[in-house]
Write an enzyme that holds these catalytic residues in place. Structure first.
Site, PDB file in Angstrom:
ATOM      1  N   HIS A   1      41.409  84.260 -14.888  1.00  0.00           N
ATOM      2  CA  HIS A   1      40.877  82.917 -15.124  1.00  0.00           C
ATOM      3  C   HIS A   1      39.536  83.046 -15.830  1.00  0.00           C
ATOM      4  O   HIS A   1      39.108  84.168 -16.149  1.00  0.00           O
ATOM      5  CB  HIS A   1      40.763  82.136 -13.812  1.00  0.00           C
TER       6      HIS A   1
ATOM      7  N   ASP B   1      32.406  85.624 -13.552  1.00  0.00           N
ATOM      8  CA  ASP B   1      32.481  86.967 -12.976  1.00  0.00           C
ATOM      9  C   ASP B   1      33.746  87.709 -13.386  1.00  0.00           C
ATOM     10  O   ASP B   1      33.903  88.891 -13.082  1.00  0.00           O
ATOM     11  CB  ASP B   1      32.369  86.915 -11.443  1.00  0.00           C
ATOM     12  N   HIS B   2      34.631  87.035 -14.138  1.00  0.00           N
ATOM     13  CA  HIS B   2      35.855  87.683 -14.606  1.00  0.00           C
ATOM     14  C   HIS B   2      35.926  87.818 -16.123  1.00  0.00           C
ATOM     15  O   HIS B   2      36.797  88.522 -16.623  1.00  0.00           O
ATOM     16  CB  HIS B   2      37.083  86.903 -14.106  1.00  0.00           C
TER      17      HIS B   2
ATOM     18  N   HIS C   1      43.557  78.142  -7.480  1.00  0.00           N
ATOM     19  CA  HIS C   1      42.104  78.287  -7.498  1.00  0.00           C
ATOM     20  C   HIS C   1      41.529  76.996  -8.084  1.00  0.00           C
ATOM     21  O   HIS C   1      42.265  76.038  -8.338  1.00  0.00           O
ATOM     22  CB  HIS C   1      41.722  79.518  -8.328  1.00  0.00           C
TER      23      HIS C   1
ATOM     24  N   ASP D   1      41.133  85.535  -6.583  1.00  0.00           N
ATOM     25  CA  ASP D   1      40.706  84.150  -6.687  1.00  0.00           C
ATOM     26  C   ASP D   1      41.870  83.176  -6.517  1.00  0.00           C
ATOM     27  O   ASP D   1      42.260  82.478  -7.442  1.00  0.00           O
ATOM     28  CB  ASP D   1      39.998  83.905  -8.026  1.00  0.00           C
TER      29      ASP D   1
ATOM     30  N   HIS E   1      37.713  92.261  -4.565  1.00  0.00           N
ATOM     31  CA  HIS E   1      37.025  90.989  -4.735  1.00  0.00           C
ATOM     32  C   HIS E   1      36.360  90.543  -3.433  1.00  0.00           C
ATOM     33  O   HIS E   1      36.558  89.428  -2.940  1.00  0.00           O
ATOM     34  CB  HIS E   1      38.010  89.914  -5.232  1.00  0.00           C
TER      35      HIS E   1
END
Length: 305
Positions: free
Chosen positions: A67, A71-72, A144, A208, A267
């Protein structure tokens, strides 16, 4: 005859959620097979842990995004520049949920000049499949705050070549390789000399998300399931629900219902300083659970016939 491609390497590059920590980089995973590499997620500082791993950068042909939260994905511009500075000319595939192209092109404002093209592939929240290099990539929409995908990375394995049958049918030796590659030639078909498909590899990745009804089937019989374990303490359950993340026990339940071989948790919340403290929460549900650590690797090998 041997396949010549017998090992599948997986590395958990980082295990932190939300923000990188001094000894815990952001969640990301790297897959390597037959000289090709596939990266899932590329948050801030992913390049550092990649450099520490030592597998190199140039053979990363595909980057998959779960996504578009920072942070990704915020490490992408720097990664693109590193690939470009290495002299890469081959097209790079970027896979993600609908909207990934717009986000990536905006991020490219600080990485405008590349030596290679980018092929964007956007998937909706249903189930989708694409084959790139040796990787069969399946996606599943999960739950999410934004469009988010779980990934299944599979490598199928062809059946055995039946030498005796080929000789019995008087198939010229020069045709054997063509048939092994699944192609028909001069009226000879692969089914004449190839056995049933054998067990290959399957690794699944989900971060997530809250648990969904579809996830156990999606990860079913995986050799390895890498899954979010944002919180281990049951007192954090409401926080996980509100923020649409997953608890240790929920990841373990999906692994059990999906009959996977091994579960790696990743995570982790930055506040979870010692994830190992809660390992028994998982083991009481799914025994073969491992707390993920940065640059933890595993090599899968084909089962003996």
């Amino acid at each position: 005859m041997k396949d010549g491609k017998e090992m599948f390497d997986i590395c958990l590059l980082g295990t932190s959620g939300m923000m990188p920590l001094p000894k815990r980089f952001l969640s990301s995973a790297l897959f390597r097979f037959n000289g090709n590499m596939l990266l899932i997620d590329c948050g801030e500082a992913t390049q550092i842990t990649l450099k520490m791993l030592g597998w190199g950068f140039k053979n990363i042909n595909t980057i998959c995004f779960t996504h578009v939260h920072a942070d990704h994905i915020s490490g992408l511009p720097g990664m693109l520049l590193t690939l470009s500075n290495s002299g890469r000319e081959e097209t790079l595939n970027i896979i993600g949920p609908v909207g990934i192209k717009r986000i990536c092109e905006n991020l490219r404002a600080i990485a405008p000049d590349l030596t290679f093209d980018i092929n964007y592939i956007e998937f909706d929240q249903g189930e989708n499949q694409i084959v790139i290099d040796d990787f069969v990539i399946n996606t599943l929409g999960v739950k999410h705050g934004v469009n988010t995908l779980a990934y299944s990375i599979s490598i199928p394995r062809k059946g055995k070549f039946n030498l005796e049958k080929a000789e019995e049918l008087n198939i010229p030796r020069t045709y054997w390789h063509v048939l092994q590659n699944g192609e028909e030639i001069d009226g000879f078909t692969p089914s004449m000399v190839m056995g049933e498909e054998r067990k290959g590899f399957k690794v699944c990745y989900c971060t997530d998300s809250r648990p969904t009804d579809e996830l156990p089937k999606f990860v079913s019989d995986a050799d390895l399931f890498i899954c979010e374990g944002m919180y281990g303490d049951s007192e954090e359950k409401q926080k996980a629900i509100d923020r649409k993340h997953m608890m240790f026990e929920e990841a373990a339940t999906i692994a059990k219902e999906g009959n996977v071989n091994e579960l790696w948790l990743t995570h982790f919340s930055p506040s979870l300083t010692n994830p190992q403290e809660y390992i028994n929460v998982c083991k009481n549900i799914f025994d073969n659970t491992i707390i993920g650590k940065d640059r933890m690797t595993k090599t899968l090998k084909y089962e003996e016939d």
